[in-house]
Enzyme design. Structure first.
Site, short mmCIF file in Angstrom:
data_model
loop_
_atom_site.label_atom_id
_atom_site.label_comp_id
_atom_site.label_asym_id
_atom_site.label_seq_id
_atom_site.Cartn_x
_atom_site.Cartn_y
_atom_site.Cartn_z
N ASN A 171 49.80 75.39 -24.07
CA ASN A 171 50.11 74.06 -24.61
C ASN A 171 49.45 73.05 -23.66
O ASN A 171 49.97 72.78 -22.58
CB ASN A 171 51.62 73.87 -24.66
CG ASN A 171 52.02 72.58 -25.35
OD1 ASN A 171 51.17 71.74 -25.65
ND2 ASN A 171 53.31 72.42 -25.58
N ARG A 215 48.48 75.74 -28.81
CA ARG A 215 49.28 74.86 -29.66
C ARG A 215 48.47 73.59 -29.93
O ARG A 215 47.99 72.96 -29.01
CB ARG A 215 50.58 74.50 -28.94
CG ARG A 215 51.41 73.55 -29.74
CD ARG A 215 52.64 73.14 -28.99
NE ARG A 215 53.40 72.22 -29.80
CZ ARG A 215 54.51 71.64 -29.40
NH1 ARG A 215 54.99 71.91 -28.21
NH2 ARG A 215 55.14 70.81 -30.20
N HIS A 249 56.62 69.60 -35.04
CA HIS A 249 57.60 70.62 -34.61
C HIS A 249 57.69 71.78 -35.60
O HIS A 249 58.71 72.49 -35.63
CB HIS A 249 59.03 70.03 -34.51
CG HIS A 249 59.23 69.04 -33.40
ND1 HIS A 249 60.05 67.94 -33.54
CD2 HIS A 249 58.74 68.97 -32.15
CE1 HIS A 249 60.07 67.25 -32.42
NE2 HIS A 249 59.25 67.84 -31.56
N ARG A 284 61.06 57.04 -28.60
CA ARG A 284 60.49 56.57 -29.88
C ARG A 284 61.57 55.96 -30.77
O ARG A 284 62.69 56.47 -30.82
CB ARG A 284 59.82 57.72 -30.63
CG ARG A 284 58.55 58.16 -29.98
CD ARG A 284 57.91 59.32 -30.74
NE ARG A 284 57.35 60.27 -29.80
CZ ARG A 284 57.34 61.59 -29.96
NH1 ARG A 284 57.86 62.13 -31.04
NH2 ARG A 284 56.82 62.36 -29.05
N GLU A 305 58.95 78.43 -29.54
CA GLU A 305 57.66 78.18 -30.18
C GLU A 305 56.58 79.11 -29.63
O GLU A 305 55.67 79.51 -30.33
CB GLU A 305 57.25 76.72 -29.95
CG GLU A 305 58.13 75.76 -30.74
CD GLU A 305 58.26 74.38 -30.13
OE1 GLU A 305 58.84 74.25 -29.03
OE2 GLU A 305 57.78 73.42 -30.74
#
Ligand code: ADP
Length: 398
Positions: free
Chosen positions: A8, A89, A178, A239, A383
């Site tokens: 990642n 990813r 996601h 956010r 993940e």
């Protein structure tokens, strides 16, 4: 036996997890932070030990070299060629990538061309891919996209109510994010409730720094709370989640801003739990401040719970029912208060938390009462293992 590494890559960071496949055994993991800056921090976890090195790491290629050399030094591998596959990813896959893919020049070009959809992430992901290709050019190399799982959304859920040609000409639509996590936990959830995946209706709540809720029907995403970018949906660490677009010019005028990017930056980096509480973007800090009587911190929490509830409610409506609600990621896995308050406030629907079963962190289990009509589940996400599985699948099909 094969060793696969999930990568990642961020703009100044690189996370890795090494698996032994097909056993799906995590052998080692780690992270390099501050790539390109002074005093980069390289941490490796292996055999329950943590190894930390602080030194300048100028770019991702040098970073990857350091990772591989560290794995040799720790006797995790004896040579580079023991690693048979790498999976990267990638945040934005647009409408091109409905599944993970083997990387070739064309794929890499497309990932870079999608940078408009994820300006902070895709260029960094591409840098990681290029660096790995240089060092290990012959191994199976795949890209796994955060958006792939959501490519099954029907038009009525991915289109915005704006002129159709903006979608047709500019691909302006909802993509979500996601996806790998929502896929992983919804598959697990079907097993846990003992129903064939194809017959399930599940709402997955990935609540971490970034947070998104997904409606999963028969194993496919039919709607998700994030939008064109990960800015939309529920309140997050920094956010804003959903807001009225008309607020932007109004606030820009009040704040004396002329560049829309400065406004978007405020919504991405200075809003959410951080902006509301004035304390922190980290849920632990906000919970602590609220417990000590900080009113704005309590309001931030109340808004966070409220937004998650609203999405769960929406998704129960469009799924026309639900078998299970899943909590995952940092907040979902660790904050029993969050799970309890969200579910308690929706008990009319027939969901009931068992406080004893809910008194747990990061453990896969049913946390609703036996008589709860809708099951509530805690499922730690993974993940990386999904990426490792895809490496194996695509390696064999190659
Ligand atoms: P991301 O991967 O999006 O960076 P994570 O999934 O790691 O984020 O989640 C980070 C969030 O999880 C933070 O808000 C953090 O405070 C929260 N978290 C972690 N542990 C706890 C805990 N024990 N109680 C409450 N929140 C927690």
């Amino acid at each position: 036996m094969a060793k696969s590494i999930a990568i990642n890559a961020g703009s100044s960071s690189l996370k890795f997890t090494l698996f032994e496949m097909p056993e799906e055994k995590e052998i080692a993991s780690g992270i390099i932070e501050r790539i390109g800056l002074k005093d980069s921090i390289f941490t490796t976890k292996f055999n329950g030990e943590k190894y930390k090195v602080v030194e300048d790491i100028d770019d991702h290629e040098i970073g990857i070299q350091k990772v591989l050399d560290k794995l040799i030094e720790l006797n995790v591998i004896s040579s580079y060629d023991e690693i048979t596959g790498v999976g990267h990813r990638v945040v934005a896959g647009g409408e091109y990538f409905k599944d993970s893919v083997l990387i070739d020049d064309d794929v890499l070009e497309k990932i870079e061309s999608l940078s408009e959809l994820a300006p902070l992430h895709n260029p960094a992901n591409a840098t990681g891919i290029r660096a790995f290709r240089k060092i290990l050019p012959d191994i199976t190399s795949i890209a796994s996209f955060d958006t792939s799982f959501h490519t099954t959304m029907p038009k009525e859920n991915y289109l915005y109510s704006i002129p159709m040609e903006y979608y047709e000409d500019f691909a302006a639509r909802k993509y979500g994010a996601h996806g790998t996590s929502h896929k992983y936990v919804s598959e697990k959830a079907a097993k846990m409730i003992g129903k064939p995946l194809s017959e399930t209706k599940i709402i997955t709540c990935h609540l971490g720094n970034g947070a998104s809720i997904t409606a999963v029907k028969g194993g496919e995403s039919i709607d998700t709370s994030m939008g064109f970018t990960p800015l939309a949906g529920v309140t997050m660490g920094t956010r804003s989640g959903d807001i009225d677009a008309s607020l932007l010019p109004y606030l820009m005028e009040k704040l004396g801003l002329t560049d829309i990017n400065d406004m978007i930056n405020i919504l991405n980096k200075k809003s959410g739990l951080l902006g509301l509480s004035g304390v922190s973007s980290d849920m632990r800090d906000v919970e602590e401040a609220a417990a000590e009587g900080n009113e704005n911190a309590q309001t931030a929490l109340d808004i966070f719970y409220n937004r998650v509830q609203k999405y769960i409610g929406q998704y129960i409506a469009i799924l026309n029912g639900v078998d299970a609600i899943v909590f995952t990621a940092g907040i979902g896995e660790n904050s029993k208060e969050t799970r309890e308050i969200i579910i308690d406030g929706m008990d009319w629907f027939g969901m009931k938390i068992d406080p004893e079963k809910n008194d747990v962190r990061g453990e896969e289990r049913v946390i609703s009462t036996d008589d709860s009509k809708i099951k509530v589940l805690l499922i730690p996400t993974d993940e990386e293992v999904m990426i490792a599985r895809d490496i194996e699948r695509l390696r064999k099909s190659n």
